[in-house]
Design an enzyme around this catalytic site. Structure first.
Site, PDB file in Angstrom:
ATOM      1  N   LYS A   1       0.846  -1.197   0.000  1.00  0.00           N
ATOM      2  CA  LYS A   1       0.000   0.000   0.000  1.00  0.00           C
ATOM      3  C   LYS A   1       0.881   1.246   0.000  1.00  0.00           C
ATOM      4  O   LYS A   1       1.934   1.243   0.641  1.00  0.00           O
ATOM      5  CB  LYS A   1      -0.834   0.044   1.294  1.00  0.00           C
ATOM      6  CG  LYS A   1      -2.041  -0.848   1.323  1.00  0.00           C
ATOM      7  CD  LYS A   1      -2.785  -0.655   2.658  1.00  0.00           C
ATOM      8  CE  LYS A   1      -3.936  -1.629   2.805  1.00  0.00           C
ATOM      9  NZ  LYS A   1      -5.074  -1.354   1.929  1.00  0.00           N
TER      10      LYS A   1
ATOM     11  N   ARG B   1     -10.647 -11.033   2.366  1.00  0.00           N
ATOM     12  CA  ARG B   1     -11.610 -12.022   1.861  1.00  0.00           C
ATOM     13  C   ARG B   1     -11.009 -13.420   1.862  1.00  0.00           C
ATOM     14  O   ARG B   1     -11.738 -14.414   1.927  1.00  0.00           O
ATOM     15  CB  ARG B   1     -12.100 -11.599   0.469  1.00  0.00           C
ATOM     16  CG  ARG B   1     -11.042 -11.609  -0.595  1.00  0.00           C
ATOM     17  CD  ARG B   1     -11.466 -10.821  -1.824  1.00  0.00           C
ATOM     18  NE  ARG B   1     -11.407  -9.375  -1.568  1.00  0.00           N
ATOM     19  CZ  ARG B   1     -11.807  -8.429  -2.421  1.00  0.00           C
ATOM     20  NH1 ARG B   1     -12.335  -8.777  -3.585  1.00  0.00           N
ATOM     21  NH2 ARG B   1     -11.709  -7.153  -2.126  1.00  0.00           N
TER      22      ARG B   1
HETATM   23  N1  BES Z   1      -8.065  -3.398   4.592  1.00  0.00           N
HETATM   24  C1  BES Z   1      -8.301  -3.061   3.255  1.00  0.00           C
HETATM   25  C2  BES Z   1      -9.604  -2.319   3.029  1.00  0.00           C
HETATM   26  C3  BES Z   1      -9.730  -0.948   3.623  1.00  0.00           C
HETATM   27  C4  BES Z   1      -8.971   0.096   3.152  1.00  0.00           C
HETATM   28  C5  BES Z   1     -10.669  -0.732   4.605  1.00  0.00           C
HETATM   29  C6  BES Z   1      -9.126   1.339   3.687  1.00  0.00           C
HETATM   30  C7  BES Z   1     -10.834   0.525   5.131  1.00  0.00           C
HETATM   31  C8  BES Z   1     -10.040   1.558   4.681  1.00  0.00           C
HETATM   32  C9  BES Z   1      -8.358  -4.293   2.357  1.00  0.00           C
HETATM   33  O1  BES Z   1      -7.569  -5.343   2.764  1.00  0.00           O
HETATM   34  C10 BES Z   1      -7.913  -3.843   1.000  1.00  0.00           C
HETATM   35  O2  BES Z   1      -6.826  -3.351   0.893  1.00  0.00           O
HETATM   36  N2  BES Z   1      -8.784  -3.995   0.009  1.00  0.00           N
HETATM   37  C11 BES Z   1      -8.498  -3.569  -1.308  1.00  0.00           C
HETATM   38  C12 BES Z   1      -9.034  -4.617  -2.262  1.00  0.00           C
HETATM   39  C13 BES Z   1      -8.625  -4.426  -3.683  1.00  0.00           C
HETATM   40  C14 BES Z   1      -7.135  -4.617  -3.835  1.00  0.00           C
HETATM   41  C15 BES Z   1      -9.386  -5.400  -4.530  1.00  0.00           C
HETATM   42  C16 BES Z   1      -9.177  -2.221  -1.551  1.00  0.00           C
HETATM   43  O3  BES Z   1     -10.289  -2.025  -1.073  1.00  0.00           O
HETATM   44  O4  BES Z   1      -8.577  -1.376  -2.180  1.00  0.00           O
HETATM   45 ZN    ZN Z   2      -5.569  -5.237   2.129  1.00  0.00          ZN
END
Ligand code: BES
Ligand code: ZN
Ligand code: ZN
Length: 461
Positions: free
Chosen positions: A240, A314
């Protein structure tokens, strides 16, 4: 561990406190006499929402009022009246309020707004205390507050002190308090026990991944809660950017939510059989990290192509839901900080949820309205199923394009739960970006009070 009582005892000497809507303020002041009217005039008090009036005599407060504003404003500002407590003197107030719904809501907001996270530095909360009028269900409110404060504390604790083992320790403490049983599968044992995706996501961390399983209660209908426990989400090899990683200590928010809800249920001794399942992992970067294009075989046997290691929630939930589904409960609830897309859709205040069960949805939405804990249903739009099917595996964990990201994530989870199972999934944020009434900045529960209200109706307790 949270306290068990957040209110003052009725025997304590106290200052009467009235809640006064703006359109009744004038009449109320007249009834109180000349001194109140003079004070109100001097302080510019006309019953504005969240504005306190304290009438004193030779410096001592003798009675007080909090403005409730007009109805429209109250809708705009959840728990708006309790912002007044910042300007109340440090004393015990005796709430005079005949409308039990209003009294309940004020008492709840009052106690919620006193939350401070004090593990690393002391922070003074407002010193005013409250005596609730007869009729307010203090046991119920105390249970809600203790659950909510547990949720907040768990989310606020930084990842260096809230890794998978510390999260396990927190569940052990909660289990001990309520005489629940707990079992934990850790590290390579996850492979032996066929929980391969929990292992894959967590194996690069120096802090071993685990599945925490807590059980409580021996009679009544069964309820299984599943909470995402990603103690820190770097994104993995699909790292990230710093700005997105900044808040990722809260990625165990789902776990914090189900534990808060479990505390509410156990503290009020609901007659049900509760199971709490938490996959606790750290999504770290290392030489054993899972990679983009890896294909994992899940507990259920479905294969998953990894197209983004940042869509890890997930994966750990899929194995956990499959396990939960093997002993079908009367109701299964999943809570997770699952997607950024959910935030884009509804912002930080609202907890979106997904379910195929219209009756369940109705009960949850109605309860949410009643307890000022906003939720909103998003659709499990079946035609989007094709978006999570990559071709060379059964499932894709991160569909390209990112359209409907919260929906595709929810559809992914649903593949691991039987169609006959009563199931609801919440994609929560778990964070209050700036201080608001009853919610200081930081970790916050979303939808758990609504669920606590809804569960007895859903399970016909
Ligand atoms: N933990 C994150 C989701 C998240 C991000 C929740 C910011 C609350 C605030 C999750 O693991 C994630 O990074 N999801 C990605 C999925 C994508 C790569 C398909 C997302 O939501 O960008
Ligand atoms: Zn994530
Ligand atoms: Zn995550």
């Amino acid at each position: 561990m949270p306290k068990t009582n957040y209110f003052a005892d009725s025997a304590t000497s106290s200052i009467p406190l009235s809640l006064v809507p703006e359109d009744q303020a004038q009449a109320w002041l007249v009834a109180q006499g000349a001194a109140a009217q003079t004070w109100a005039k001097a302080q510019g008090w006309t019953g504005q929402l969240g504005k306190a009036l304290v009438v004193t005599d030779t410096g001592e407060p003798i009675f007080a009022a909090i403005g409730m504003g007009v109805e429209q404003e109250r809708h705009k500002k959840r728990f708006g009246a309790v912002s007044a407590i910042a300007s109340l003197p440090s004393a015990v107030f005796n709430l005079l309020e005949d409308n039990i719904q209003t009294a309940n809501e004020f008492a709840l907001g009052f106690a919620l707004s006193k939350y401070r996270y004090t593990r690393y530095a002391s922070q003074a909360a407002h010193a005013a205390e409250l005596i609730c009028p007869v009729g307010v269900d203090k046991a119920n409110i105390n249970a809600i507050i203790s659950g909510e404060f547990l949720t907040r504390d768990l989310i606020n604790t930084p990842a260096n002190d809230m890794g998978p083992s510390e999260l396990e320790e927190e569940v052990r403490k909660l289990a001990k308090k309520h005489k629940a049983t707990i079992s934990v599968i850790t590290g390579d044992a996850l492979l032996k026990q066929n929980l391969p995706m929990i292992h894959a996501v967590g194996r690069a961390s120096a802090r071993a991944p685990r599945l925490i399983d807590m059980k409580w209660g021996d009679s009544g209908p069964s309820l299984t809660l599943v909470g995402k426990g990603v103690c820190f989400d770097t994104g993995g090899l699909n790292i990230k950017p710093g700005s997105s990683m900044g808040l990722m200590k809260k990625d165990m928010g789902g776990a914090a939510h189900v534990l808060g809800l479990a505390q509410m249920i156990m503290a009020t001794n609901l007659k049900l059989r509760l199971r709490v399942l938490i996959p606790a992992v750290e999504n770290a970067i290392g030489n054993s990290a899972f990679r983009p294009q890896d294909i994992l075989t899940s507990r259920k046997g479905l294969t998953v192509e990894i197209n983004n290691t940042d869509a890890e929630g997930r994966l750990v939930l899929a194995d956990t839901l499959a396990l939960a589904d093997e002993t079908p409960p009367d109701l299964m609830i999943c809570i997770a900080t699952l997607t950024g897309a959910a935030r884009v859709a509804v912002g930080p205040d609202i907890a979106p949820y997904f379910t195929d069960d219209a009756g369940l949805s109705h009960v949850v939405a109605t309860a949410a309205q009643n307890v000022s804990d906003p939720v909103w249903q998003l659709p499990l739009h079946a035609p989007y199923e094709t978006m999570i099917e990559p071709g060379i595996a059964d499932l894709d964990n991160a569909p390209k394009g990112g359209f409907a990201g919260a929906i595709t994530a929810a559809l992914f989870l649903k593949r691991f739960v039987s169609d006959t199972q009563k199931f609801i999934h919440f994609d929560c944020y778990g964070w209050q970006p700036s201080s608001a009434p009853a919610r200081p900045k930081g970790g916050v529960g979303q939808g758990t009070r609504a669920l606590f209200q809804a569960i007895p109706e859903v399970l016909k307790l």
